[in-house]
Motif scaffolding. Structure first.
Motif, PDB file in Angstrom:
ATOM      1  N   LYS A  50      19.405 -15.947 -54.044  1.00 61.45           N
ATOM      2  CA  LYS A  50      19.323 -14.420 -53.741  1.00 61.45           C
ATOM      3  C   LYS A  50      19.546 -13.840 -52.319  1.00 61.45           C
ATOM      4  CE  LYS A  50      15.982 -15.152 -57.530  1.00 61.45           C
ATOM      5  NZ  LYS A  50      14.477 -14.443 -57.934  1.00 61.45           N
ATOM      6  N   THR A  51      20.122 -13.803 -51.577  1.00 59.86           N
ATOM      7  CA  THR A  51      20.843 -13.022 -50.548  1.00 59.86           C
ATOM      8  C   THR A  51      22.002 -13.337 -50.569  1.00 59.86           C
ATOM      9  OG1 THR A  51      19.104 -14.776 -49.120  1.00 59.86           O
ATOM     10  CG2 THR A  51      20.255 -13.586 -48.191  1.00 59.86           C
ATOM     11  N   PRO A  52      22.583 -11.683 -50.517  1.00 58.12           N
ATOM     12  CA  PRO A  52      23.919 -11.738 -49.826  1.00 58.12           C
ATOM     13  C   PRO A  52      24.174 -11.570 -48.682  1.00 58.12           C
ATOM     14  CG  PRO A  52      22.100  -9.063 -50.084  1.00 58.12           C
ATOM     15  CD  PRO A  52      21.431 -10.372 -50.275  1.00 58.12           C
ATOM     16  N   ILE A  53      25.554 -12.530 -49.083  1.00 58.15           N
ATOM     17  CA  ILE A  53      26.176 -12.657 -47.295  1.00 58.15           C
ATOM     18  C   ILE A  53      27.580 -12.089 -47.483  1.00 58.15           C
ATOM     19  CG2 ILE A  53      26.910 -15.067 -46.556  1.00 58.15           C
ATOM     20  CD1 ILE A  53      24.916 -16.402 -48.347  1.00 58.15           C
ATOM     21  N   ILE A  54      27.663 -11.787 -46.185  1.00 61.28           N
ATOM     22  CA  ILE A  54      29.129 -11.592 -45.872  1.00 61.28           C
ATOM     23  C   ILE A  54      29.640 -12.261 -44.838  1.00 61.28           C
ATOM     24  CG2 ILE A  54      30.857  -9.383 -45.142  1.00 61.28           C
ATOM     25  CD1 ILE A  54      28.878  -7.671 -46.554  1.00 61.28           C
ATOM     26  N   VAL A  55      30.761 -13.197 -45.046  1.00 66.05           N
ATOM     27  CA  VAL A  55      31.631 -14.119 -43.660  1.00 66.05           C
ATOM     28  C   VAL A  55      32.756 -13.351 -43.699  1.00 66.05           C
ATOM     29  CG1 VAL A  55      32.514 -15.673 -43.718  1.00 66.05           C
ATOM     30  CG2 VAL A  55      30.632 -15.730 -45.249  1.00 66.05           C
ATOM     31  N   SER A  56      32.546 -12.932 -42.544  1.00 69.92           N
ATOM     32  CA  SER A  56      34.031 -11.950 -42.053  1.00 69.92           C
ATOM     33  C   SER A  56      35.038 -12.292 -40.871  1.00 69.92           C
ATOM     34  CB  SER A  56      33.825 -10.254 -41.864  1.00 69.92           C
ATOM     35  OG  SER A  56      33.175  -9.910 -40.239  1.00 69.92           O
ATOM     36  N   CYS A  57      36.665 -12.326 -40.897  1.00 71.71           N
ATOM     37  CA  CYS A  57      37.210 -12.950 -39.352  1.00 71.71           C
ATOM     38  C   CYS A  57      37.005 -11.450 -37.790  1.00 71.71           C
ATOM     39  CB  CYS A  57      38.224 -12.925 -39.466  1.00 71.71           C
ATOM     40  SG  CYS A  57      38.661 -14.549 -40.023  1.00 71.71           S
ATOM     41  N   ALA A  58      37.087 -12.609 -37.012  1.00 67.62           N
ATOM     42  CA  ALA A  58      36.252 -11.275 -35.630  1.00 67.62           C
ATOM     43  C   ALA A  58      37.524 -11.860 -35.101  1.00 67.62           C
ATOM     44  CB  ALA A  58      34.886 -10.949 -35.534  1.00 67.62           C
ATOM     45  N   ASN A  59      38.065 -10.928 -33.844  1.00 62.09           N
ATOM     46  CA  ASN A  59      38.567 -11.395 -32.754  1.00 62.09           C
ATOM     47  C   ASN A  59      38.135 -11.106 -31.137  1.00 62.09           C
ATOM     48  OD1 ASN A  59      40.370  -8.254 -34.601  1.00 62.09           O
ATOM     49  ND2 ASN A  59      41.755  -9.604 -32.746  1.00 62.09           N
ATOM     50  N   GLY A  60      35.961 -11.094 -31.704  1.00 62.68           N
ATOM     51  CA  GLY A  60      35.182 -11.570 -30.288  1.00 62.68           C
ATOM     52  C   GLY A  60      34.395 -11.544 -31.194  1.00 62.68           C
ATOM     53  N   ILE A  61      33.399 -12.219 -30.222  1.00 64.79           N
ATOM     54  CA  ILE A  61      32.024 -11.961 -30.604  1.00 64.79           C
ATOM     55  C   ILE A  61      30.918 -11.567 -29.157  1.00 64.79           C
ATOM     56  CG2 ILE A  61      32.203 -13.582 -32.939  1.00 64.79           C
ATOM     57  CD1 ILE A  61      31.312 -15.779 -31.433  1.00 64.79           C
ATOM     58  N   ILE A  62      29.719 -11.322 -29.800  1.00 63.60           N
ATOM     59  CA  ILE A  62      28.904 -10.884 -28.549  1.00 63.60           C
ATOM     60  C   ILE A  62      28.262 -11.521 -28.736  1.00 63.60           C
ATOM     61  CG2 ILE A  62      28.000  -9.112 -27.464  1.00 63.60           C
ATOM     62  CD1 ILE A  62      30.327  -6.927 -28.275  1.00 63.60           C
ATOM     63  N   GLY A  63      26.794 -12.151 -27.696  1.00 65.22           N
ATOM     64  CA  GLY A  63      25.940 -13.000 -27.785  1.00 65.22           C
ATOM     65  C   GLY A  63      24.873 -13.078 -26.417  1.00 65.22           C
ATOM     66  N   ARG A  64      24.342 -14.516 -26.670  1.00 62.52           N
ATOM     67  CA  ARG A  64      23.572 -14.650 -25.251  1.00 62.52           C
ATOM     68  C   ARG A  64      23.029 -15.941 -25.253  1.00 62.52           C
ATOM     69  NH1 ARG A  64      20.785 -12.110 -22.308  1.00 62.52           N
ATOM     70  NH2 ARG A  64      20.376  -9.699 -22.603  1.00 62.52           N
ATOM     71  N   ASP A  65      24.251 -16.583 -24.591  1.00 64.27           N
ATOM     72  CA  ASP A  65      23.491 -18.338 -24.406  1.00 64.27           C
ATOM     73  C   ASP A  65      22.202 -19.098 -24.577  1.00 64.27           C
ATOM     74  OD1 ASP A  65      23.743 -20.803 -23.850  1.00 64.27           O
ATOM     75  OD2 ASP A  65      26.356 -21.102 -23.449  1.00 64.27           O
ATOM     76  N   ILE A 414      30.537  -7.712 -32.333  1.00 64.34           N
ATOM     77  CA  ILE A 414      31.706  -8.272 -33.076  1.00 64.34           C
ATOM     78  C   ILE A 414      32.810  -7.708 -32.269  1.00 64.34           C
ATOM     79  CG2 ILE A 414      31.284  -9.169 -34.849  1.00 64.34           C
ATOM     80  CD1 ILE A 414      32.862  -7.203 -36.384  1.00 64.34           C
ATOM     81  N   PHE A 415      33.674  -8.192 -32.002  1.00 63.64           N
ATOM     82  CA  PHE A 415      35.285  -7.237 -31.583  1.00 63.64           C
ATOM     83  C   PHE A 415      36.457  -7.070 -33.017  1.00 63.64           C
ATOM     84  CE2 PHE A 415      34.030  -8.651 -27.011  1.00 63.64           C
ATOM     85  CZ  PHE A 415      33.720  -7.207 -26.567  1.00 63.64           C
ATOM     86  N   GLY A 416      36.465  -5.683 -33.341  1.00 67.50           N
ATOM     87  CA  GLY A 416      37.395  -5.949 -34.559  1.00 67.50           C
ATOM     88  C   GLY A 416      38.718  -4.745 -34.115  1.00 67.50           C
ATOM     89  N   CYS A 417      39.210  -4.407 -35.495  1.00 68.16           N
ATOM     90  CA  CYS A 417      39.995  -3.891 -35.621  1.00 68.16           C
ATOM     91  C   CYS A 417      40.003  -2.968 -36.308  1.00 68.16           C
ATOM     92  CB  CYS A 417      41.548  -4.834 -36.473  1.00 68.16           C
ATOM     93  SG  CYS A 417      42.083  -6.102 -35.775  1.00 68.16           S
ATOM     94  N   GLY A 418      39.599  -1.256 -35.522  1.00 69.78           N
ATOM     95  CA  GLY A 418      38.955  -0.561 -36.217  1.00 69.78           C
ATOM     96  C   GLY A 418      37.908   0.352 -36.353  1.00 69.78           C
ATOM     97  N   GLU A 419      37.120   0.176 -35.615  1.00 74.26           N
ATOM     98  CA  GLU A 419      36.036   0.758 -35.790  1.00 74.26           C
ATOM     99  C   GLU A 419      35.068   2.358 -37.064  1.00 74.26           C
ATOM    100  OE1 GLU A 419      38.417  -0.766 -33.381  1.00 74.26           O
ATOM    101  OE2 GLU A 419      36.855   1.567 -32.745  1.00 74.26           O
ATOM    102  N   VAL A 420      33.573   1.661 -37.568  1.00 72.75           N
ATOM    103  CA  VAL A 420      33.748   2.412 -38.113  1.00 72.75           C
ATOM    104  C   VAL A 420      32.104   3.176 -38.166  1.00 72.75           C
ATOM    105  CG1 VAL A 420      32.657   2.425 -41.355  1.00 72.75           C
ATOM    106  CG2 VAL A 420      35.071   1.230 -40.485  1.00 72.75           C
TER     107      VAL A 420
END
Length: 500
Positions: A50-65, A414-420
């Protein structure tokens, strides 16, 4: 493939190591030759049906180690030692969230396989309105996170969404990407088998739950944008317009004259004139001011004023070539160019707005004696892949509004191609911003960073975000060296257990 499965299981286990009742999941993957179906399958098994999931490609990711505590902005090319290397990289940003008082669903923009290139945009907008109304009593949700397909033009989609949604509705996301999705309730797919349709985009819709328990508090979303382009040169008017389709996509050939003049100028002549004003040659766009009647379904049409950005592809003795379509004869346009100085300045303005927001909330908290105090509990970042360290000359600029003002807050980017980006609640008083840009609606951006803050009153919210980054060496059997990146800082109760 087995190694990737281990990585996916490991990152999912990291995120789900604390109790959480997941309402949604977003997995952003960076990898050469990526297959998203495996990631979707694993997450569906881990998170339930019952959990909606979206999986997508990105040109980069942002987070903390999680190991070093270091904040990182990781681009896909960071995995490659050099152009001749046979190394392939794999990384995943996984965001799993539970937001009290909201309900979440993934809704697709479908296009019939047998009906040509026309997507069912009106149906998509109506689906979002109907879902929101069924949950909240309002046809406008609080937040929409959009992911568009690689070859899909989101301009007409965003124009209709902008027309249909209330001014308070925030829309953010990635304009072009490869993606897969799964709905939380499959029966909501009223159009039948997916074999009959292509999916051009997917929206993760966050609507307020009118049946939420009393006293549960309120989630709110706040948004801002850091622009990375500035206007240059005089204003022009399109005289003639011709659209052509090629292997590289839809292109518009146009002739133009300077505002107030009659002479029609050659496209290359215009570009040379603009280039002569630039200190360094950069990527060029035209921002076209449009006034169009917009209608959804049987609703009354509404005049919509918008600013649409089109990449400049070149020119000849007569025509200027730009990407995309939708430009009309008589439309006015300015040239824009990518500008690190403007981006740095606008990023600083966003940081200032974050700081002022914190101070305002702290002042309200003091006056209220600490009762019902609002606080930021998470954030999302959607940035252009052309930004980052190579654009600014140093790292973590796009993350700085969070790092400088909200350290320790869970955030995923994320870093992507065009920002909404639509419905900004924190406006950037940017001296570089053109008046045309200030007075026109613009939902699709270039060289920008869109920020979404999540606040809660009182603070019982769970938002867990994890990144797993690894490098797979194809030339050796010593296959894997994973570095786990975990966004922590989750609110805890007195007995150190998480509320959910």
């Amino acid at each position: 493939m087995v190694i990737k499965q281990v990585a996916l299981q490991e990152v999912a286990s990291k995120v789900l190591s604390e109790p959480i009742r997941p309402q949604f999941a977003i997995a952003n993957v960076i990898e050469s030759g990526v297959d998203l179906s495996e990631t979707l399958y694993l997450l569906a098994a881990e998170l339930g049906s019952k959990t909606p999931i979206i999986v997508s490609c990105a040109n980069g990711i942002i987070g903390r180690d999680a190991v070093t505590g270091e904040h990182r902005e990781v681009m896909l090319e960071d995995f490659w030692a050099d152009a001749a290397s046979k190394n392939s990289g794999f990384g995943m940003l996984l965001t799993v969230g539970y937001l009290p008082g909201l309900k979440v669903e993934a809704l697709p923009l479908l296009r019939p396989r047998e009906a040509g290139p026309v997507a069912m945009i009106d149906n998509f907008v109506v689906d979002i309105k109907n879902y929101s109304a069924s949950v909240s009593g309002s046809t406008s949700p609080a937040l929409i996170i959009m992911f568009g397909g690689e070859e899909v033009n989101l301009k007409p989609v965003m124009e209709k969404l902008d027309h249909a949604m209330s001014r308070e509705a925030i829309i953010a996301g990635n304009m072009r990407s490869q993606f897969l999705y799964r709905k939380g309730i499959e029966s909501r797919n009223i159009y039948g088998s997916s074999t009959k349709y292509f999916t051009d985009a997917v929206a993760l819709v966050f609507a307020r739950d009118e049946d939420k328990p009393s006293g549960e508090g309120k989630i709110q979303f706040h948004s801002a944008i850091s622009s990375g382009v500035s206007a240059i040169g005089p204003r022009y008017k399109a005289v003639s317009v011709k659209e052509t389709q090629s292997e590289t996509g839809l292109t518009t050939w146009l002739t133009a004259r300077r505002e107030g003049e009659q002479e029609i100028l050659g496209g290359q002549m215009i570009i040379d004139s603009i280039d002569s004003e630039l200190v360094n040659k950069t990527e060029l766009f035209i921002g076209v001011s449009k006034q169009r009647q917009c209608v959804v379904g049987s609703e009354n049409p509404k005049l919509l004023r918008s600013l649409a950005l089109h990449q400049v592809k070149g020119g000849d003795g007569k025509h200027l070539f730009v990407s995309g379509d939708g430009i009309g004869s008589g439309d006015y346009f300015h040239f824009y160019h990518s500008d690190p100085k403007v981006a740095l300045s606008s990023c600083s303005n966003v940081s200032k707005n974050f700081r002022n927001l914190k101070l305002d909330w702290r002042s309200c908290q003091l006056h209220a004696g600490g009762v019902g105090s609002k606080e930021v509990v998470g954030g999302l970042v959607f940035s252009c892949w052309g930004r980052g360290e190579s654009f600014f000359g140093h790292s973590n600029v796009d993350s700085s509004p969070f790092l400088d003002n909200l350290p320790g807050i869970p955030m995923a980017g994320i870093f992507g191609c065009g920002e909404v980006g639509r419905g900004f609640t924190m406006f950037n008083a940017d001296d570089h911003e053109d008046q045309e840009e200030k007075t026109s609606c613009s939902c699709l951006h270039v060289y920008s960073t869109v920020y979404v803050l999540v606040s809660y009153t009182p603070a019982f919210v769970l938002l867990s975000t994890c990144i797993c980054v690894g490098v797979l060496y194809s030339s050796t059997s010593k296959a894997l060296d994973f570095v786990h990146l975990l966004l922590d800082g989750l609110p805890r109760s007195a007995d150190d257990s998480l509320y959910y």
